[in-house]
Enzyme design. Sequence first.
Site, PDB file in Angstrom:
ATOM      1  N   GLY A 189       0.796  -1.222   0.000  1.00  0.00           N
ATOM      2  CA  GLY A 189       0.000   0.000   0.000  1.00  0.00           C
ATOM      3  C   GLY A 189       0.830   1.274   0.000  1.00  0.00           C
ATOM      4  O   GLY A 189       0.283   2.364   0.031  1.00  0.00           O
ATOM      5  N   CYS A 190       2.141   1.130  -0.021  1.00  0.00           N
ATOM      6  CA  CYS A 190       3.009   2.305  -0.079  1.00  0.00           C
ATOM      7  C   CYS A 190       3.459   2.524  -1.524  1.00  0.00           C
ATOM      8  O   CYS A 190       3.780   1.572  -2.223  1.00  0.00           O
ATOM      9  CB  CYS A 190       4.239   2.121   0.802  1.00  0.00           C
ATOM     10  SG  CYS A 190       3.886   2.291   2.549  1.00  0.00           S
ATOM     11  N   GLN A 191       3.494   3.778  -1.919  1.00  0.00           N
ATOM     12  CA  GLN A 191       3.955   4.140  -3.262  1.00  0.00           C
ATOM     13  C   GLN A 191       5.432   3.791  -3.415  1.00  0.00           C
ATOM     14  O   GLN A 191       5.863   3.288  -4.422  1.00  0.00           O
ATOM     15  CB  GLN A 191       3.722   5.632  -3.455  1.00  0.00           C
ATOM     16  CG  GLN A 191       4.189   6.185  -4.766  1.00  0.00           C
ATOM     17  CD  GLN A 191       3.946   7.701  -4.847  1.00  0.00           C
ATOM     18  OE1 GLN A 191       3.325   8.297  -3.993  1.00  0.00           O
ATOM     19  NE2 GLN A 191       4.467   8.293  -5.899  1.00  0.00           N
ATOM     20  N   SER A 192       6.217   4.070  -2.383  1.00  0.00           N
ATOM     21  CA  SER A 192       7.640   3.734  -2.401  1.00  0.00           C
ATOM     22  C   SER A 192       7.823   2.391  -1.704  1.00  0.00           C
ATOM     23  O   SER A 192       6.909   1.877  -1.091  1.00  0.00           O
ATOM     24  CB  SER A 192       8.467   4.771  -1.651  1.00  0.00           C
ATOM     25  OG  SER A 192       7.771   5.914  -1.336  1.00  0.00           O
TER      26      SER A 192
END
Length: 139
Positions: A50-53
Amino acid sequence: MTIKEIQEEIIDEFSMFEDWMERYEYLIDLGKSLPIIDEQYKVDENLIKGCQSQVWLYSELEDGVVKYTADSDAILTKGIIALLLQVFSNQEPKAILEADTKFIDEIGLKEHLSPTRANGLVSMIKQIKLYAIALQTKA
């Protein structure tokens, strides 16, 4: 120090900054001060979904408290996870699970992040709490 006391300290620190550029710089500095994670923990199972990075989070129970270690490939995200670890690392699992995260709203962090980063922040908190549940069960 309790989680609530640490959160109050963070709120005080953030109130000293004039604007969000200074707060972003502070978060980036926090990320730079994050201890380097052992390469063995930079594996897919420790990646936060769920994290972009890419954000790796690892935890272990030591002397009744949860010790977290983390890293990210993005400097601002690394600062955000460093901030969260400042609050939740070295705390008992029960305290982590009972803690609220209102301090994030009080410092205005979520509203100053892009929607994808804000979602990542929520995912980081969720994973921190999931590790606390797992370690509490194990203890």
